[in-house]
Design a protein around this motif. Sequence first.
Motif, PDB file in Angstrom:
ATOM      1  N   PRO A  87       0.964  -1.154  -0.089  1.00  0.00           N
ATOM      2  CA  PRO A  87       0.230  -0.077  -0.012  1.00  0.00           C
ATOM      3  C   PRO A  87       0.814   1.395   0.037  1.00  0.00           C
ATOM      4  O   PRO A  87       0.796   2.079   0.986  1.00  0.00           O
ATOM      5  CB  PRO A  87      -0.929  -0.103   1.232  1.00  0.00           C
ATOM      6  N   PHE A  88       1.691   1.519  -1.155  1.00  0.00           N
ATOM      7  CA  PHE A  88       2.287   2.794  -1.108  1.00  0.00           C
ATOM      8  C   PHE A  88       1.747   3.977  -0.987  1.00  0.00           C
ATOM      9  O   PHE A  88       1.926   4.965  -0.128  1.00  0.00           O
ATOM     10  CB  PHE A  88       3.336   2.760  -2.671  1.00  0.00           C
ATOM     11  N   PHE A  89       0.544   4.196  -1.874  1.00  0.00           N
ATOM     12  CA  PHE A  89      -0.221   5.376  -1.828  1.00  0.00           C
ATOM     13  C   PHE A  89      -0.813   5.593  -0.437  1.00  0.00           C
ATOM     14  O   PHE A  89      -0.760   6.898   0.167  1.00  0.00           O
ATOM     15  CB  PHE A  89      -1.214   5.440  -3.046  1.00  0.00           C
ATOM     16  N   ALA A  90      -1.472   4.636  -0.072  1.00  0.00           N
ATOM     17  CA  ALA A  90      -2.036   4.843   1.522  1.00  0.00           C
ATOM     18  C   ALA A  90      -1.143   5.121   2.543  1.00  0.00           C
ATOM     19  O   ALA A  90      -1.278   6.114   3.388  1.00  0.00           O
ATOM     20  CB  ALA A  90      -2.901   3.638   1.889  1.00  0.00           C
ATOM     21  N   LEU A  91       0.343   4.225   2.548  1.00  0.00           N
ATOM     22  CA  LEU A  91       1.019   4.995   3.519  1.00  0.00           C
ATOM     23  C   LEU A  91       1.489   6.223   3.232  1.00  0.00           C
ATOM     24  O   LEU A  91       1.901   6.980   4.297  1.00  0.00           O
ATOM     25  CB  LEU A  91       1.962   3.874   3.463  1.00  0.00           C
ATOM     26  N   GLY A  92       1.947   6.557   2.003  1.00  0.00           N
ATOM     27  CA  GLY A  92       2.318   7.835   1.904  1.00  0.00           C
ATOM     28  C   GLY A  92       1.328   9.154   2.068  1.00  0.00           C
ATOM     29  O   GLY A  92       1.920  10.135   2.705  1.00  0.00           O
ATOM     30  N   ILE A  93       0.162   8.610   2.211  1.00  0.00           N
ATOM     31  CA  ILE A  93      -0.943   9.894   2.508  1.00  0.00           C
ATOM     32  C   ILE A  93      -0.586  10.098   4.288  1.00  0.00           C
ATOM     33  O   ILE A  93      -0.562  10.911   4.922  1.00  0.00           O
ATOM     34  CB  ILE A  93      -2.228   9.284   2.618  1.00  0.00           C
ATOM     35  N   PHE A  94      -0.375   8.860   4.990  1.00  0.00           N
ATOM     36  CA  PHE A  94      -0.167   8.969   6.524  1.00  0.00           C
ATOM     37  C   PHE A  94       1.156   9.730   6.731  1.00  0.00           C
ATOM     38  O   PHE A  94       1.223  10.532   7.550  1.00  0.00           O
ATOM     39  CB  PHE A  94      -0.091   7.426   6.921  1.00  0.00           C
ATOM     40  N   PHE A  95       2.223   9.450   5.925  1.00  0.00           N
ATOM     41  CA  PHE A  95       3.624  10.163   5.934  1.00  0.00           C
ATOM     42  C   PHE A  95       3.508  11.519   5.875  1.00  0.00           C
ATOM     43  O   PHE A  95       3.869  12.527   6.674  1.00  0.00           O
ATOM     44  CB  PHE A  95       4.644   9.494   5.175  1.00  0.00           C
ATOM     45  N   ILE A  96       2.746  11.858   4.745  1.00  0.00           N
ATOM     46  CA  ILE A  96       2.572  13.660   4.578  1.00  0.00           C
ATOM     47  C   ILE A  96       1.890  14.008   5.501  1.00  0.00           C
ATOM     48  O   ILE A  96       2.095  15.108   5.939  1.00  0.00           O
ATOM     49  CB  ILE A  96       2.029  13.485   2.982  1.00  0.00           C
ATOM     50  N   SER A  97       0.580  13.659   5.728  1.00  0.00           N
ATOM     51  CA  SER A  97      -0.250  14.271   6.629  1.00  0.00           C
ATOM     52  C   SER A  97       0.396  14.272   8.008  1.00  0.00           C
ATOM     53  O   SER A  97       0.221  15.428   8.580  1.00  0.00           O
ATOM     54  CB  SER A  97      -1.790  13.737   6.398  1.00  0.00           C
ATOM     55  N   GLY A  98       0.843  13.220   8.431  1.00  0.00           N
ATOM     56  CA  GLY A  98       1.495  13.096   9.875  1.00  0.00           C
ATOM     57  C   GLY A  98       2.456  14.434   9.785  1.00  0.00           C
ATOM     58  O   GLY A  98       2.785  14.968  10.878  1.00  0.00           O
ATOM     59  N   ALA A  99       3.487  14.339   8.849  1.00  0.00           N
ATOM     60  CA  ALA A  99       4.702  15.268   8.995  1.00  0.00           C
ATOM     61  C   ALA A  99       3.843  16.717   8.981  1.00  0.00           C
ATOM     62  O   ALA A  99       4.730  17.536   9.464  1.00  0.00           O
ATOM     63  CB  ALA A  99       5.629  14.873   7.799  1.00  0.00           C
ATOM     64  N   ILE A 100       3.102  16.826   8.086  1.00  0.00           N
ATOM     65  CA  ILE A 100       2.649  18.175   7.912  1.00  0.00           C
ATOM     66  C   ILE A 100       1.750  18.845   9.039  1.00  0.00           C
ATOM     67  O   ILE A 100       2.029  19.595   9.923  1.00  0.00           O
ATOM     68  CB  ILE A 100       2.146  18.676   6.601  1.00  0.00           C
ATOM     69  N   SER A 101       0.690  18.086   9.138  1.00  0.00           N
ATOM     70  CA  SER A 101      -0.268  18.462  10.355  1.00  0.00           C
ATOM     71  C   SER A 101      -0.352  17.582  11.464  1.00  0.00           C
ATOM     72  O   SER A 101      -1.334  17.798  12.192  1.00  0.00           O
ATOM     73  CB  SER A 101      -1.777  18.693   9.504  1.00  0.00           C
ATOM     74  N   GLY A 102       0.420  16.698  11.552  1.00  0.00           N
ATOM     75  CA  GLY A 102       0.437  15.837  12.949  1.00  0.00           C
ATOM     76  C   GLY A 102      -0.858  15.131  13.088  1.00  0.00           C
ATOM     77  O   GLY A 102      -1.226  14.443  12.013  1.00  0.00           O
TER      78      GLY A 102
ATOM     79  N   PHE B   8      13.940  13.578  10.823  1.00  0.00           N
ATOM     80  CA  PHE B   8      12.623  12.721  10.917  1.00  0.00           C
ATOM     81  C   PHE B   8      11.544  13.221   9.903  1.00  0.00           C
ATOM     82  O   PHE B   8      10.908  12.589   8.998  1.00  0.00           O
ATOM     83  CB  PHE B   8      12.191  12.643  12.226  1.00  0.00           C
ATOM     84  N   PHE B   9      11.277  14.617  10.187  1.00  0.00           N
ATOM     85  CA  PHE B   9      10.407  15.441   9.332  1.00  0.00           C
ATOM     86  C   PHE B   9      10.791  15.263   7.772  1.00  0.00           C
ATOM     87  O   PHE B   9       9.827  14.858   6.963  1.00  0.00           O
ATOM     88  CB  PHE B   9      10.348  17.082   9.919  1.00  0.00           C
ATOM     89  N   TYR B  10      12.012  15.496   7.298  1.00  0.00           N
ATOM     90  CA  TYR B  10      12.334  15.599   6.099  1.00  0.00           C
ATOM     91  C   TYR B  10      12.346  13.805   5.515  1.00  0.00           C
ATOM     92  O   TYR B  10      11.796  13.910   4.232  1.00  0.00           O
ATOM     93  CB  TYR B  10      13.495  16.208   5.730  1.00  0.00           C
ATOM     94  N   THR B  11      12.447  13.039   6.154  1.00  0.00           N
ATOM     95  CA  THR B  11      12.504  11.700   5.733  1.00  0.00           C
ATOM     96  C   THR B  11      11.141  11.218   5.648  1.00  0.00           C
ATOM     97  O   THR B  11      10.688  10.847   4.424  1.00  0.00           O
ATOM     98  CB  THR B  11      13.016  10.821   7.001  1.00  0.00           C
ATOM     99  N   MET B  12      10.054  11.736   6.445  1.00  0.00           N
ATOM    100  CA  MET B  12       8.903  11.310   6.347  1.00  0.00           C
ATOM    101  C   MET B  12       8.099  12.046   5.000  1.00  0.00           C
ATOM    102  O   MET B  12       7.317  11.608   4.300  1.00  0.00           O
ATOM    103  CB  MET B  12       7.875  11.963   7.526  1.00  0.00           C
ATOM    104  N   ILE B  13       8.474  13.295   4.881  1.00  0.00           N
ATOM    105  CA  ILE B  13       8.210  14.164   3.584  1.00  0.00           C
ATOM    106  C   ILE B  13       8.498  13.209   2.377  1.00  0.00           C
ATOM    107  O   ILE B  13       7.905  12.957   1.454  1.00  0.00           O
ATOM    108  CB  ILE B  13       8.469  15.485   3.609  1.00  0.00           C
TER     109      ILE B  13
END
Lengths: 318, 63
Positions: A87-102, B8-13
Amino acid sequence: MVIMMATVNNPESNSLADWLNTLSHKRIRFLRLLSQIFFFVVLNGAFLGLARMPFPAPVHIPPGSPYAIVWGGFSAIQFILSSGQFPFFALGIFFISGAISGRIFCGWACPVGFWQDTLDTVGSWVRIPKWKVSRRTDEGFKEIPATIAIVAFIFSSWIGISRLKGDIVADNFITRMAWDALDPAGTLFVGWFYAIFWNVVPGDSGFFSNLGSDLNIFILNSIILVIVSILSLKVPRLYCRYLCPTGALLGYCSKSSLIAVKRNPLNCVDGCRECEKACPMDVPITEFGLEGISDTACIACGQCIDKCPEAMSFGIRI
Amino acid sequence: MKLQERLFFYTMILLGITFLLLGSALEELNILETVDKARNTNLGAWRDFLTTWVHTMNPPSTP
Ligand code: SF4
Ligand code: SF4
Ligand code: SF4
């Protein structure tokens, strides 16, 4: 400082009237309520005619929710894995939204989180005393969601690999989304909805019949739901804290999120800790300062800011 | 932000963007779309249709 102490020393209001009177001190709570209602309606917008999208959102939407227009992220992860794809896309959504908006979606958008907040509010209205979970117990229970996530991930991967190998695998709810078959939120949003609005009860229509003793499982699920709901009246956001794998995954990705809640130690009164008492997720707020709260449990709900606007605030890290 | 947190932040992005691109390239969302499409075409027959969907996780062949 005077204003801060006035805010801090306000006794917790319990009745509906008190709550309405103190709305001015709960501005973020009010905005959050509006946001939660908005997202509840939009995310379940199929009844308004909105089309479903194959999009995994970073919130929990029990699969099979009759009017949901997007997929709960963790359910999508299980479904894709069990289909034999990573599930690349689904995990990507989690990574991006978690990193930006917690975990801001947990606090402001998740329909299941809204159900939890509603139970908390109802518990306060009818003056049910809240339980304080000790730090040690909390630390132990907090491991449950991550454990559920790992077990579900391994199970779905195993099913997916079996499918790829050409093994015959039953195609049902358990093999597709194992956690969701037990999930009390699913029982409420799907099972009970079907039973109440469409009179579809497992056992007489074939709902869950692939499990054999389907009615028994529905009864077991209902018992779990009732227990979780009653406990949620006493422990705010109990489901989010000790059960939800979506929240665990989002929490892990949000440790260094761009948007964070900050505490200014210069405006903080030593030993006060009113913010911590107001926090539904029991975050040890006073351990953090201007660098921002990096506790994986923080859902950026802003209850602490409502409690102490002088020292607490939303901010951008970096 | 401490260096460790920044990393960690940049890795996640970076990981997030890579995963989104990979997932798109592999047409991962088509797996979910198969189910959604079938549900969208059956708005008139909510109950029976959704019951079948929940029951087997397979969209029924006839609307
Ligand atoms: S922890 Fe889970 S149920 Fe709670 S708000 Fe977050 S995604 Fe929703
Ligand atoms: S930040 Fe928390 S501990 Fe400090 S004054 Fe405000 S409520 Fe009290
Ligand atoms: S620390 Fe503040 S924003 Fe975070 S969960 Fe607790 S009350 Fe909400």
